[in-house]
Design an enzyme around this catalytic site. Structure first.
Site, PDB file in Angstrom:
ATOM      1  N   HIS A 165     -15.130   1.379  -3.161  1.00 16.14           N
ATOM      2  CA  HIS A 165     -14.038   0.619  -2.547  1.00 16.14           C
ATOM      3  C   HIS A 165     -13.182   1.447  -1.591  1.00 16.14           C
ATOM      4  O   HIS A 165     -12.059   1.056  -1.274  1.00 16.14           O
ATOM      5  CB  HIS A 165     -13.172  -0.019  -3.645  1.00 16.14           C
ATOM      6  CG  HIS A 165     -13.887  -1.107  -4.381  1.00 16.14           C
ATOM      7  ND1 HIS A 165     -13.458  -1.612  -5.585  1.00 16.14           N
ATOM      8  CD2 HIS A 165     -15.020  -1.779  -4.089  1.00 16.14           C
ATOM      9  CE1 HIS A 165     -14.294  -2.561  -6.000  1.00 16.14           C
ATOM     10  NE2 HIS A 165     -15.256  -2.671  -5.110  1.00 16.14           N
TER      11      HIS A 165
ATOM     12  N   VAL B 102      -9.701   3.763  -5.856  1.00 16.92           N
ATOM     13  CA  VAL B 102      -9.393   4.299  -4.523  1.00 16.92           C
ATOM     14  C   VAL B 102      -8.368   5.432  -4.632  1.00 16.92           C
ATOM     15  O   VAL B 102      -7.849   5.906  -3.634  1.00 16.92           O
ATOM     16  CB  VAL B 102      -8.871   3.173  -3.595  1.00 16.92           C
ATOM     17  CG1 VAL B 102      -9.948   2.125  -3.353  1.00 16.92           C
ATOM     18  CG2 VAL B 102      -7.609   2.510  -4.158  1.00 16.92           C
TER      19      VAL B 102
ATOM     20  N   TYR C  92       0.826  -1.214   0.000  1.00 16.70           N
ATOM     21  CA  TYR C  92       0.000   0.000   0.000  1.00 16.70           C
ATOM     22  C   TYR C  92       0.856   1.258   0.000  1.00 16.70           C
ATOM     23  O   TYR C  92       0.510   2.246  -0.638  1.00 16.70           O
ATOM     24  CB  TYR C  92      -1.016  -0.017   1.154  1.00 16.70           C
ATOM     25  CG  TYR C  92      -2.239  -0.796   0.735  1.00 16.70           C
ATOM     26  CD1 TYR C  92      -3.205  -0.215  -0.090  1.00 16.70           C
ATOM     27  CD2 TYR C  92      -2.405  -2.124   1.090  1.00 16.70           C
ATOM     28  CE1 TYR C  92      -4.299  -0.930  -0.530  1.00 16.70           C
ATOM     29  CE2 TYR C  92      -3.505  -2.852   0.658  1.00 16.70           C
ATOM     30  CZ  TYR C  92      -4.450  -2.247  -0.154  1.00 16.70           C
ATOM     31  OH  TYR C  92      -5.525  -2.957  -0.613  1.00 16.70           O
TER      32      TYR C  92
ATOM     33  N   ASN D 106     -13.984   0.680 -23.283  1.00 20.79           N
ATOM     34  CA  ASN D 106     -12.906  -0.187 -22.801  1.00 20.79           C
ATOM     35  C   ASN D 106     -12.165  -0.721 -24.029  1.00 20.79           C
ATOM     36  O   ASN D 106     -12.810  -1.231 -24.951  1.00 20.79           O
ATOM     37  CB  ASN D 106     -13.507  -1.363 -21.992  1.00 20.79           C
ATOM     38  CG  ASN D 106     -12.461  -2.108 -21.183  1.00 20.79           C
ATOM     39  OD1 ASN D 106     -11.357  -2.372 -21.662  1.00 20.79           O
ATOM     40  ND2 ASN D 106     -12.800  -2.454 -19.963  1.00 20.79           N
TER      41      ASN D 106
ATOM     42  N   CYS E   6      -8.937   1.463  11.582  1.00 16.99           N
ATOM     43  CA  CYS E   6      -8.529   0.425  12.523  1.00 16.99           C
ATOM     44  C   CYS E   6      -9.042  -0.937  12.041  1.00 16.99           C
ATOM     45  O   CYS E   6     -10.202  -1.061  11.649  1.00 16.99           O
ATOM     46  CB  CYS E   6      -9.103   0.746  13.898  1.00 16.99           C
ATOM     47  SG  CYS E   6      -8.882  -0.607  15.057  1.00 16.99           S
TER      48      CYS E   6
HETATM   49  P1  OAD Z   1      -9.333  -4.216 -13.670  1.00 14.80           P
HETATM   50  O1  OAD Z   1      -7.836  -4.118 -13.597  1.00 14.80           O
HETATM   51  O2  OAD Z   1      -9.975  -5.515 -13.380  1.00 14.80           O
HETATM   52  O3  OAD Z   1      -9.815  -3.772 -15.114  1.00 14.80           O
HETATM   53  C1  OAD Z   1      -9.356  -2.602 -15.734  1.00 14.80           C
HETATM   54  C2  OAD Z   1     -10.055  -2.487 -17.065  1.00 14.80           C
HETATM   55  O4  OAD Z   1      -9.653  -1.279 -17.678  1.00 14.80           O
HETATM   56  C3  OAD Z   1      -9.739  -3.626 -18.038  1.00 14.80           C
HETATM   57  O5  OAD Z   1     -10.943  -4.161 -18.542  1.00 14.80           O
HETATM   58  C4  OAD Z   1      -8.932  -2.933 -19.142  1.00 14.80           C
HETATM   59  O6  OAD Z   1      -9.202  -3.488 -20.435  1.00 14.80           O
HETATM   60  C5  OAD Z   1      -9.455  -1.517 -19.049  1.00 14.80           C
HETATM   61  N1  OAD Z   1      -8.518  -0.485 -19.535  1.00 14.80           N
HETATM   62  C6  OAD Z   1      -7.172  -0.513 -19.580  1.00 14.80           C
HETATM   63  N2  OAD Z   1      -6.693   0.644 -20.060  1.00 14.80           N
HETATM   64  C7  OAD Z   1      -7.767   1.423 -20.327  1.00 14.80           C
HETATM   65  C8  OAD Z   1      -7.929   2.752 -20.845  1.00 14.80           C
HETATM   66  N3  OAD Z   1      -6.896   3.510 -21.177  1.00 14.80           N
HETATM   67  N4  OAD Z   1      -9.195   3.221 -20.993  1.00 14.80           N
HETATM   68  C9  OAD Z   1     -10.273   2.460 -20.651  1.00 14.80           C
HETATM   69  N5  OAD Z   1     -10.167   1.211 -20.157  1.00 14.80           N
HETATM   70  C10 OAD Z   1      -8.944   0.704 -19.993  1.00 14.80           C
HETATM   71  O7  OAD Z   1      -9.900  -3.063 -12.739  1.00 14.80           O
HETATM   72  P2  OAD Z   1     -11.341  -2.869 -12.142  1.00 14.80           P
HETATM   73  O8  OAD Z   1     -12.397  -3.304 -13.087  1.00 14.80           O
HETATM   74  O9  OAD Z   1     -11.403  -1.487 -11.588  1.00 14.80           O
HETATM   75  O10 OAD Z   1     -11.109  -4.031  -6.020  1.00 14.80           O
HETATM   76  O11 OAD Z   1     -11.280  -3.877 -10.947  1.00 14.80           O
HETATM   77  C11 OAD Z   1     -12.327  -3.921 -10.065  1.00 14.80           C
HETATM   78  C12 OAD Z   1     -11.821  -4.095  -8.679  1.00 14.80           C
HETATM   79  O12 OAD Z   1     -10.969  -5.219  -8.620  1.00 14.80           O
HETATM   80  C13 OAD Z   1     -10.949  -2.989  -8.156  1.00 14.80           C
HETATM   81  O13 OAD Z   1     -11.657  -1.898  -7.656  1.00 14.80           O
HETATM   82  C14 OAD Z   1     -10.200  -3.668  -7.082  1.00 14.80           C
HETATM   83  C15 OAD Z   1      -9.792  -4.851  -7.901  1.00 14.80           C
HETATM   84  O14 OAD Z   1      -9.244  -5.839  -7.240  1.00 14.80           O
HETATM   85  C16 OAD Z   1     -10.679  -4.002  -4.785  1.00 14.80           C
HETATM   86  O15 OAD Z   1      -9.581  -3.625  -4.472  1.00 14.80           O
HETATM   87  C17 OAD Z   1     -11.713  -4.496  -3.832  1.00 14.80           C
END
Ligand code: OAD
Length: 246
Positions: free
Chosen positions: A116, A100, A64, A211, A124
């Site tokens: 998130h 986040v 982190y 996307n 804590c």
């Molecule tokens: P991901 O890493 O799963 O997905 C990111 C998405 O962004 C993928 O589908 C890529 O194809 C797309 N991408 C990449 N570059 C891009 C760009 N320039 N423009 C548009 N899209 C692009 O991330 P999240 O979907 O946010 O949760 O993941 C969901 C959650 O899983 C997160 O919030 C986190 C993670 O683990 C927690 O931490 C609880």
């Protein structure tokens, strides 16, 4: 296709946008499931859990701290700024984010539904109170809660944890009443966030996905733009402006 979506935006009263890590990719924040999502040899799923923290809190804090440092150096990109324009288009506009990193806020949007949490908060691990007095955490000597003496952890939602109930409830309410719903830069894999666009569509919203890669949502989308959000969203803003002038 952009013109069509711009026209639909002009006709819509309630607009909702859901963003994921992809919106911040062009700012230099690694996505979770991309090639750059690994830290050392770990996948986020191995570190972003309560069990990982209980087993090795120092390791989780090291990760982190690395992410905090990275995020402190990045800036919002044209995609974040384009979304600020959206609030002028709808009677009711809602931005829901899984990120986040705080970049939407830095770009100038307020009233964000943060599903998130926020990486810069410390809470804590026991009583979950936020401790605003501690900013930096030393992984070798983790600060503890003033109230219960348990270790502080980052103020984010980990895998397997409940989302803040008020935030998720409000997000579903907005999704279900949306006229148009945009899913931007999310892999649409992590629930319950991934269910929001589906709920919107089932309740009659037009579903737009932005996307570069297809997702489980793509087949359901009315409009799919295989593009980077930092490029496509400013084009959409221009198309809406043109529509307004025309
Ligand atoms: P991901 O890493 O799963 O997905 C990111 C998405 O962004 C993928 O589908 C890529 O194809 C797309 N991408 C990449 N570059 C891009 C760009 N320039 N423009 C548009 N899209 C692009 O991330 P999240 O979907 O946010 O949760 O993941 C969901 C959650 O899983 C997160 O919030 C986190 C993670 O683990 C927690 O931490 C609880």
């Amino acid at each position: 296709m952009l013109k069509e979506v711009a026209r639909l935006i002009k006709k819509s009263k309630r607009g909702v946008v859901l963003t994921g890590a992809g919106i911040s990719a062009e700012s230099g924040v690694p996505t979770f499931r991309g090639q750059d999502g690994l830290w050392k040899q770990y996948r986020p799923e191995e570190l972003a859990t309560l069990n990982a923290f209980l087993a090795d809190p120092g390791l989780v804090w090291e990760w982190y701290n690395w992410r905090r440092e990275l995020i402190s150096q990045v800036k919002p990109n044209p995609g974040h700024y384009a979304l600020c324009e959206f609030r002028n288009w709808f009677e009711d506009f809602t931005l829901i984010t899984q990120n986040v990193d705080g970049l939407h806020r830095q770009a100038g949007l307020e009233d964000i539904l943060e599903l998130h949490g926020n990486i810069n908060l410390n809470i804590c691990v026991g009583c979950r109170r936020t401790d605003a007095s501690v900013t930096a955490i030393d992984p070798a000597d983790i600060a503890v809660c003033k109230h219960c003496g348990e270790k502080l952890r980052p103020g984010v939602v980990w895998f397997g944890e409940m989302l803040p109930q008020d935030v998720i409830r409000e997000s579903f309410k907005k999704a279900e009443s949306a006229d148009i719903f945009f899913s931007v830069g999310t892999s649409a894999l992590v629930h319950p966030a991934a269910a929001l666009p589906v709920a919107a569509k089932q309740n009659g919203a037009v579903l737009v996905e932005i996307n570069p890669d297809r997702t489980p949502l793509t087949a359901l989308a009315d409009y799919y733009f295989a593009a980077k959000s930092g490029e496509l969203l400013p084009q959409l803003v221009a198309a809406v402006k043109e529509e307004a002038g025309g």
